[in-house]
Design an enzyme around this catalytic site. Structure first.
Site, PDB file in Angstrom:
ATOM      1  CB  SER A  97      43.829  25.862  43.723  1.00 21.51           C
ATOM      2  OG  SER A  97      43.686  25.457  42.636  1.00 21.51           O
ATOM      3  CE  LYS A 172      43.850  22.800  40.386  1.00 23.11           C
ATOM      4  NZ  LYS A 172      43.323  23.801  38.947  1.00 23.11           N
ATOM      5  CE  LYS A 240      47.886  30.225  43.857  1.00 29.91           C
ATOM      6  NZ  LYS A 240      46.489  28.556  43.298  1.00 29.91           N
TER       7      LYS A 240
HETATM    8  P1  NAD Z   1      41.901  35.932  40.045  1.00 30.92           P
HETATM    9  O1  NAD Z   1      43.055  36.872  40.530  1.00 30.92           O
HETATM   10  O2  NAD Z   1      41.316  36.127  38.527  1.00 30.92           O
HETATM   11  O3  NAD Z   1      40.712  36.730  41.271  1.00 30.92           O
HETATM   12  C1  NAD Z   1      40.268  36.630  42.164  1.00 30.92           C
HETATM   13  C2  NAD Z   1      39.082  36.961  42.958  1.00 30.92           C
HETATM   14  O4  NAD Z   1      39.897  37.128  43.820  1.00 30.92           O
HETATM   15  C3  NAD Z   1      39.884  38.280  42.016  1.00 30.92           C
HETATM   16  O5  NAD Z   1      38.467  39.369  41.741  1.00 30.92           O
HETATM   17  C4  NAD Z   1      40.063  39.084  43.313  1.00 30.92           C
HETATM   18  O6  NAD Z   1      39.720  40.943  43.329  1.00 30.92           O
HETATM   19  C5  NAD Z   1      39.953  38.409  44.360  1.00 30.92           C
HETATM   20  N1  NAD Z   1      39.793  38.727  45.952  1.00 30.92           N
HETATM   21  C6  NAD Z   1      41.215  38.787  45.578  1.00 30.92           C
HETATM   22  N2  NAD Z   1      41.521  38.823  47.054  1.00 30.92           N
HETATM   23  C7  NAD Z   1      39.905  38.963  47.906  1.00 30.92           C
HETATM   24  C8  NAD Z   1      39.529  39.603  49.898  1.00 30.92           C
HETATM   25  N3  NAD Z   1      40.468  40.222  50.621  1.00 30.92           N
HETATM   26  N4  NAD Z   1      38.353  39.836  49.732  1.00 30.92           N
HETATM   27  C9  NAD Z   1      37.230  39.134  48.168  1.00 30.92           C
HETATM   28  N5  NAD Z   1      37.739  39.426  46.697  1.00 30.92           N
HETATM   29  C10 NAD Z   1      39.253  39.342  46.815  1.00 30.92           C
HETATM   30  O7  NAD Z   1      41.744  34.573  39.848  1.00 30.92           O
HETATM   31  P2  NAD Z   1      41.718  33.510  39.342  1.00 30.92           P
HETATM   32  O8  NAD Z   1      41.985  32.910  38.218  1.00 30.92           O
HETATM   33  O9  NAD Z   1      39.635  33.452  39.014  1.00 30.92           O
HETATM   34  O10 NAD Z   1      41.633  31.767  39.897  1.00 30.92           O
HETATM   35  C11 NAD Z   1      41.359  31.681  41.260  1.00 30.92           C
HETATM   36  C12 NAD Z   1      41.507  30.912  42.258  1.00 30.92           C
HETATM   37  O11 NAD Z   1      40.970  29.527  40.940  1.00 30.92           O
HETATM   38  C13 NAD Z   1      42.959  30.663  42.045  1.00 30.92           C
HETATM   39  O12 NAD Z   1      43.875  29.691  43.204  1.00 30.92           O
HETATM   40  C14 NAD Z   1      43.648  30.167  40.578  1.00 30.92           C
HETATM   41  O13 NAD Z   1      44.997  29.114  41.481  1.00 30.92           O
HETATM   42  C15 NAD Z   1      42.732  28.798  40.464  1.00 30.92           C
HETATM   43  N6  NAD Z   1      42.230  28.342  39.598  1.00 30.92           N
HETATM   44  C16 NAD Z   1      42.066  29.370  38.341  1.00 30.92           C
HETATM   45  C17 NAD Z   1      42.227  28.515  37.317  1.00 30.92           C
HETATM   46  C18 NAD Z   1      41.884  29.497  35.285  1.00 30.92           C
HETATM   47  O14 NAD Z   1      42.437  29.087  34.614  1.00 30.92           O
HETATM   48  N7  NAD Z   1      42.546  30.670  35.408  1.00 30.92           N
HETATM   49  C19 NAD Z   1      41.659  27.280  36.706  1.00 30.92           C
HETATM   50  C20 NAD Z   1      41.448  26.820  37.974  1.00 30.92           C
HETATM   51  C21 NAD Z   1      41.883  27.338  39.270  1.00 30.92           C
END
Ligand code: NAD
Length: 302
Positions: A97, A172, A240
């Site tokens: 997102s 979104k 965010k």
């Molecule tokens: P998270 O922080 O759990 O996961 C992000 C992952 O990206 C981590 O494993 C991190 O190590 C990795 N990462 C960060 N920088 C990196 C890089 N430079 N290279 C490789 N890997 C890297 O986040 P999440 O909860 O999985 O959310 C991911 C996206 O989905 C976000 O944009 C969030 O807003 C969206 N989202 C989350 C949810 C939720 O319920 N968690 C629901 C819908 C949408």
């Protein structure tokens, strides 16, 4: 048909989404700066990429699931990034997102290499990522969308193309405004009921089937009653999203008064060290103002 898919970003959401693709028979090359989920997925049959560039070289479709705009920019356009490993005909699906304008900016950069990008953020949270029942809102070229729709359907139950690149993330933002305001409304009401001496568990049971019932109420009230603020979706990520919503609203001259207020509440929770809580932790803002706590054993249960 088995496809060669790259998956970058294996956090709360990305890891179960990638597992669903492995279970559907696709060949996955994965990368994350955190080695823990990488090891877990390699044990399930994925190949470990050495960098985002390496993942892009080995895959025909590259999926990213990262926290925010800057991470996606760095992973795709940065050093050793996806762009360096791309060749014409490949497709990027960014499922993070992020700000819609950033999706458009990255899309035009990768287009110079003959690569199509779709923005395809999701809604539903970790439980639906695990079940493969996410709602996926897609922006970008229709032909590319049709080419990857079967893959998206392994991660989501509802997969809708809403328009051109960036429109997935606009959708979104609309989703996140509705969720944030819903959680705040629920919190305001439940703190009021609790402070007035009515058991919030009974209130929940009484109203969930009526017009006040919602997916948010059903997903979040049980967590609040158990005082379980494990994320789920962290307040920091919702800050965010609302920041992206407010910026977009300013750019196009739209007033978003209620979103602004919820944003301020979330900022106060951040200052109070609660930014890693699930977003249902918004209730703590109301609880601290009312000096009351909403939980299972609250008073007046006779
Ligand atoms: P998270 O922080 O759990 O996961 C992000 C992952 O990206 C981590 O494993 C991190 O190590 C990795 N990462 C960060 N920088 C990196 C890089 N430079 N290279 C490789 N890997 C890297 O986040 P999440 O909860 O999985 O959310 C991911 C996206 O989905 C976000 O944009 C969030 O807003 C969206 N989202 C989350 C949810 C939720 O319920 N968690 C629901 C819908 C949408």
């Amino acid at each position: 048909m088995s496809r060669k898919i790259g998956f970058i970003g294996l956090g709360i959401m990305g890891k179960p989404m990638a597992i669903n693709l492995i279970e559907a028979g696709h060949t996955l090359t994965i990368y994350d700066i955190n080695s823990k989920p990488v090891k877990a997925l390699v044990a399930l049959g994925a190949y470990q990429g050495m960098s985002s560039k390496d993942v892009a070289e080995k895959s025909e479709i590259i999926i990213t699931m990262l926290p925010n705009s800057l991470h996606v920019k760095q992973v795709i356009l940065g050093e050793n990034g996806v762009l360096e490993g791309l060749s014409s005909g490949k497709i990027i699906i960014d499922m993070s997102s992020i700000a819609p304008l950033v999706s458009q900016e990255i899309c035009s950069k990768v287009a110079e290499k003959g690569v199509v990008m779709l923005d395809a953020p999701v809604s539903g949270g970790e439980p639906k990522a695990i079940d493969g029942t996410l709602s996926i809102m897609v922006g970008g070229c229709e032909k590319a969308f049709e080419h990857v729709k079967d893959i998206l359907l392994k991660m989501g139950r509802s997969v809708v193309r809403v328009g051109d690149i960036g429109s997935g993330n606009i959708t979104k933002l609309a989703n996140q405004i509705i969720v944030a305001i819903n959680i705040s409304a629920m919190s305001e009401a439940m703190v009021l009921a609790t402070k007035a001496g009515v058991n919030p568990e009974r209130v929940f049971e009484a109203i969930r089937g009526g017009l006040a019932g919602s997916t948010v109420l059903d997903a979040k009230m049980p967590k609040i009653l158990e005082r379980n603020f494990e994320p789920g979706f962290r307040i920091e990520l919702h800050i965010k999203d609302l920041m992206n919503a407010l910026n977009t609203a300013h750019e196009i001259g739209v007033s978003v008064p209620i979103s602004s207020q919820v944003f301020e509440m979330m900022k106060a929770l951040r200052a109070d060290g609660k930014v890693l809580d699930d977003h249902c932790g918004i209730i703590k803002f109301y609880e601290s103002m009312a000096k009351t706590e909403v939980n299972k054993c609250t008073q007046n249960d006779a």
